[in-house]
Design an enzyme around this catalytic site. Structure first.
Site, PDB file in Angstrom:
ATOM      1  N   ASN A   9      40.727  38.989  42.757  1.00 57.31           N
ATOM      2  CA  ASN A   9      39.496  38.974  41.970  1.00 57.31           C
ATOM      3  C   ASN A   9      39.704  39.892  40.750  1.00 57.31           C
ATOM      4  O   ASN A   9      39.919  41.094  40.903  1.00 57.31           O
ATOM      5  CB  ASN A   9      38.328  39.475  42.834  1.00 57.31           C
ATOM      6  CG  ASN A   9      37.021  39.490  42.065  1.00 57.31           C
ATOM      7  OD1 ASN A   9      36.978  39.916  40.926  1.00 57.31           O
ATOM      8  ND2 ASN A   9      35.958  39.030  42.696  1.00 57.31           N
ATOM      9  N   HIS A  12      37.096  43.084  37.371  1.00 54.47           N
ATOM     10  CA  HIS A  12      37.039  44.432  36.799  1.00 54.47           C
ATOM     11  C   HIS A  12      38.018  44.652  35.659  1.00 54.47           C
ATOM     12  O   HIS A  12      37.957  45.672  34.978  1.00 54.47           O
ATOM     13  CB  HIS A  12      37.133  45.476  37.912  1.00 54.47           C
ATOM     14  CG  HIS A  12      35.944  45.346  38.818  1.00 54.47           C
ATOM     15  ND1 HIS A  12      34.659  45.480  38.349  1.00 54.47           N
ATOM     16  CD2 HIS A  12      35.832  45.004  40.126  1.00 54.47           C
ATOM     17  CE1 HIS A  12      33.806  45.253  39.338  1.00 54.47           C
ATOM     18  NE2 HIS A  12      34.498  44.959  40.419  1.00 54.47           N
ATOM     19  N   HIS A  45      33.914  36.133  39.262  1.00 53.73           N
ATOM     20  CA  HIS A  45      32.483  35.960  39.536  1.00 53.73           C
ATOM     21  C   HIS A  45      31.747  35.912  38.197  1.00 53.73           C
ATOM     22  O   HIS A  45      31.737  36.903  37.466  1.00 53.73           O
ATOM     23  CB  HIS A  45      32.015  37.156  40.377  1.00 53.73           C
ATOM     24  CG  HIS A  45      30.580  37.091  40.807  1.00 53.73           C
ATOM     25  ND1 HIS A  45      30.015  38.033  41.625  1.00 53.73           N
ATOM     26  CD2 HIS A  45      29.590  36.210  40.538  1.00 53.73           C
ATOM     27  CE1 HIS A  45      28.752  37.734  41.849  1.00 53.73           C
ATOM     28  NE2 HIS A  45      28.459  36.635  41.182  1.00 53.73           N
ATOM     29  N   ARG A  47      28.526  36.296  36.774  1.00 56.72           N
ATOM     30  CA  ARG A  47      27.196  36.751  37.181  1.00 56.72           C
ATOM     31  C   ARG A  47      26.164  36.303  36.163  1.00 56.72           C
ATOM     32  O   ARG A  47      26.476  36.137  34.979  1.00 56.72           O
ATOM     33  CB  ARG A  47      27.167  38.287  37.288  1.00 56.72           C
ATOM     34  CG  ARG A  47      28.053  38.830  38.401  1.00 56.72           C
ATOM     35  CD  ARG A  47      27.829  40.321  38.555  1.00 56.72           C
ATOM     36  NE  ARG A  47      26.559  40.595  39.176  1.00 56.72           N
ATOM     37  CZ  ARG A  47      26.390  40.976  40.442  1.00 56.72           C
ATOM     38  NH1 ARG A  47      27.430  41.146  41.223  1.00 56.72           N
ATOM     39  NH2 ARG A  47      25.198  41.189  40.914  1.00 56.72           N
ATOM     40  N   ARG A  51      27.774  40.658  33.282  1.00 58.23           N
ATOM     41  CA  ARG A  51      28.150  42.061  33.088  1.00 58.23           C
ATOM     42  C   ARG A  51      29.655  42.245  32.964  1.00 58.23           C
ATOM     43  O   ARG A  51      30.113  43.212  32.374  1.00 58.23           O
ATOM     44  CB  ARG A  51      27.605  42.929  34.226  1.00 58.23           C
ATOM     45  CG  ARG A  51      28.275  42.679  35.555  1.00 58.23           C
ATOM     46  CD  ARG A  51      27.788  43.653  36.593  1.00 58.23           C
ATOM     47  NE  ARG A  51      26.390  43.456  36.931  1.00 58.23           N
ATOM     48  CZ  ARG A  51      25.843  43.891  38.056  1.00 58.23           C
ATOM     49  NH1 ARG A  51      26.580  44.565  38.919  1.00 58.23           N
ATOM     50  NH2 ARG A  51      24.586  43.657  38.343  1.00 58.23           N
ATOM     51  N   GLU A  72      33.271  32.352  41.735  1.00 59.41           N
ATOM     52  CA  GLU A  72      32.134  32.858  42.524  1.00 59.41           C
ATOM     53  C   GLU A  72      30.871  32.740  41.682  1.00 59.41           C
ATOM     54  O   GLU A  72      30.842  33.211  40.540  1.00 59.41           O
ATOM     55  CB  GLU A  72      32.323  34.333  42.863  1.00 59.41           C
ATOM     56  CG  GLU A  72      33.373  34.607  43.891  1.00 59.41           C
ATOM     57  CD  GLU A  72      33.470  36.112  44.169  1.00 59.41           C
ATOM     58  OE1 GLU A  72      32.652  36.883  43.656  1.00 59.41           O
ATOM     59  OE2 GLU A  72      34.379  36.490  44.893  1.00 59.41           O
ATOM     60  N   THR A 103      28.128  42.840  44.939  1.00 62.51           N
ATOM     61  CA  THR A 103      27.493  41.951  45.912  1.00 62.51           C
ATOM     62  C   THR A 103      27.227  42.717  47.207  1.00 62.51           C
ATOM     63  O   THR A 103      28.155  43.198  47.846  1.00 62.51           O
ATOM     64  CB  THR A 103      28.419  40.746  46.204  1.00 62.51           C
ATOM     65  OG1 THR A 103      28.929  40.283  44.960  1.00 62.51           O
ATOM     66  CG2 THR A 103      27.681  39.640  46.897  1.00 62.51           C
ATOM     67  N   GLU A 153      33.312  32.699  53.668  1.00 59.94           N
ATOM     68  CA  GLU A 153      34.009  33.950  53.380  1.00 59.94           C
ATOM     69  C   GLU A 153      33.223  35.040  54.086  1.00 59.94           C
ATOM     70  O   GLU A 153      32.029  35.242  53.810  1.00 59.94           O
ATOM     71  CB  GLU A 153      34.089  34.228  51.875  1.00 59.94           C
ATOM     72  CG  GLU A 153      34.827  35.553  51.623  1.00 59.94           C
ATOM     73  CD  GLU A 153      35.049  35.871  50.153  1.00 59.94           C
ATOM     74  OE1 GLU A 153      35.039  34.953  49.315  1.00 59.94           O
ATOM     75  OE2 GLU A 153      35.233  37.072  49.862  1.00 59.94           O
ATOM     76  N   HIS A 190      35.790  41.799  50.315  1.00 57.63           N
ATOM     77  CA  HIS A 190      34.870  42.795  49.789  1.00 57.63           C
ATOM     78  C   HIS A 190      35.204  44.183  50.330  1.00 57.63           C
ATOM     79  O   HIS A 190      35.129  44.413  51.528  1.00 57.63           O
ATOM     80  CB  HIS A 190      33.397  42.490  50.090  1.00 57.63           C
ATOM     81  CG  HIS A 190      32.493  43.196  49.115  1.00 57.63           C
ATOM     82  ND1 HIS A 190      32.124  42.654  47.918  1.00 57.63           N
ATOM     83  CD2 HIS A 190      31.973  44.431  49.149  1.00 57.63           C
ATOM     84  CE1 HIS A 190      31.389  43.510  47.253  1.00 57.63           C
ATOM     85  NE2 HIS A 190      31.281  44.607  47.964  1.00 57.63           N
ATOM     86  N   GLY A 212      39.737  42.582  44.929  1.00 58.15           N
ATOM     87  CA  GLY A 212      39.705  42.855  43.505  1.00 58.15           C
ATOM     88  C   GLY A 212      39.716  44.317  43.134  1.00 58.15           C
ATOM     89  O   GLY A 212      40.708  44.853  42.626  1.00 58.15           O
TER      90      GLY A 212
HETATM   91  N1  PXP Z   1      34.539  38.304  47.814  1.00 57.90           N
HETATM   92  C1  PXP Z   1      33.321  38.189  47.228  1.00 57.90           C
HETATM   93  C2  PXP Z   1      32.462  37.049  47.612  1.00 57.90           C
HETATM   94  C3  PXP Z   1      32.895  39.111  46.263  1.00 57.90           C
HETATM   95  O1  PXP Z   1      31.681  38.971  45.690  1.00 57.90           O
HETATM   96  C4  PXP Z   1      33.775  40.158  45.889  1.00 57.90           C
HETATM   97  C5  PXP Z   1      33.355  41.143  44.847  1.00 57.90           C
HETATM   98  O2  PXP Z   1      33.039  40.504  43.673  1.00 57.90           O
HETATM   99  C6  PXP Z   1      35.034  40.217  46.498  1.00 57.90           C
HETATM  100  C7  PXP Z   1      35.380  39.304  47.477  1.00 57.90           C
HETATM  101  C8  PXP Z   1      36.037  41.251  46.119  1.00 57.90           C
HETATM  102  O3  PXP Z   1      35.583  42.499  46.515  1.00 57.90           O
HETATM  103  P1  PXP Z   1      36.358  43.802  46.018  1.00 57.90           P
HETATM  104  O4  PXP Z   1      36.274  43.797  44.520  1.00 57.90           O
HETATM  105  O5  PXP Z   1      35.600  44.911  46.661  1.00 57.90           O
HETATM  106  O6  PXP Z   1      37.773  43.680  46.498  1.00 57.90           O
END
Ligand code: PXP
Length: 241
Positions: A9, A12, A45, A47, A51, A72, A103, A153, A190, A212
């Site tokens: 992901n 960032h 993602h 959004r 952002r 996403e 999220t 997921e 996540h 991510g």
């Molecule tokens: N999976 C989903 C559905 C998410 O919304 C996110 C964060 O955007 C991630 C995975 C990745 O999470 P992290 O950035 O904490 O690794």
């Protein structure tokens, strides 16, 4: 065990760019680096408040990613329209609240099932693999199967925030087995880091991880020294002229 996919992901990377409204760092260039380093797919993602990722970013990723692109989105009309236009390999539906930092928690599939069903149906009809981001909960898994999603997921945030509490890992293991028995593919993500990914990666049914923030954060440390050296070299070459 079936092989496990790592989707990166890269939201960032865009967060860093948006902090200055600059033209760099470019998420597509970051996607290339991730792919060259062995990522199996790229996740972003889009959004509602834009952002981090912008429409042009997900458009470029949908066109330019060499590996499968996982978009996403929240299950809104606007986002469904964008997904149907971009036709990414995969869409993961996530809950979204404007004021949240990230999220928080999975989708509640019991609330507004008609909207979710329309969204999942439209995506599936367009041939887009569809996953639902949910907490490790048997009732939510049954609802995901009834909605016709290909995958779930599992939200690993609670597991990550309670290190050492075995109940949260057991919940993920139980949910993964339950989902697989219902014919759903199992993804997870996540809050995963190099330090806590092991037990989740070892869940046999879990075929894809989406990670991510910790990777982008780690990249700062493994790349900072090189960035300082590049700046020093640019300054010195100017003064040597
Ligand atoms: N999976 C989903 C559905 C998410 O919304 C996110 C964060 O955007 C991630 C995975 C990745 O999470 P992290 O950035 O904490 O690794």
């Amino acid at each position: 065990m079936t092989p496990q996919r790592l989707y990166i992901n890269i939201d960032h990377v865009a967060t860093l760019r948006q902090a200055r409204r600059a033209s760099y760092p470019d998420p597509v260039a970051a996607a290339r680096l991730c792919e060259d380093a062995g990522a199996d797919g790229i996740t972003a993602h889009l959004r509602e408040d834009r952002r981090h990722m912008q429409d042009a970013d997900v458009e470029a990723l949908a066109r330019g990613a060499r590996t499968p692109f996982n978009l996403e989105i929240a299950a809104t009309d606007e986002m469904t329209r964008i997904a149907l236009r971009l036709r990414p390999h995969q869409v993961t539906l996530v809950p979204e609240r404007r004021e949240e930092i990230t999220t928080e928690g999975g989708l509640d599939l019991a609330s507004d099932p008609a909207r979710l069903s329309t969204c999942v149906g439209a995506l599936r009809q367009a041939g887009i693999r569809t996953a639902l981001f949910i907490d490790p909960d048997r009732d939510q898994i049954d609802r995901a199967a009834a909605l016709g999603a290909e995958a779930i997921e599992l939200h690993t945030g609670t597991y990550c925030h309670h290190p050492g509490d075995p109940r949260h890992l057991r919940a993920l293991q139980d949910a993964a087995a339950h989902a697989a028995a219902r014919g759903l593919a199992v993804h997870a993500g996540h809050g995963l880091t190099v330090g806590n990914v092991g037990p989740v990666a070892a869940i046999p049914e879990c075929e894809e991880l989406n990670i991510g923030h910790s990777i982008v954060a780690h990249a700062v440390f493994v790349g900072l020294a090189e960035a300082v050296r590049a700046m020093r070299a640019a300054m010195e070459s100017a003064r040597a002229r």
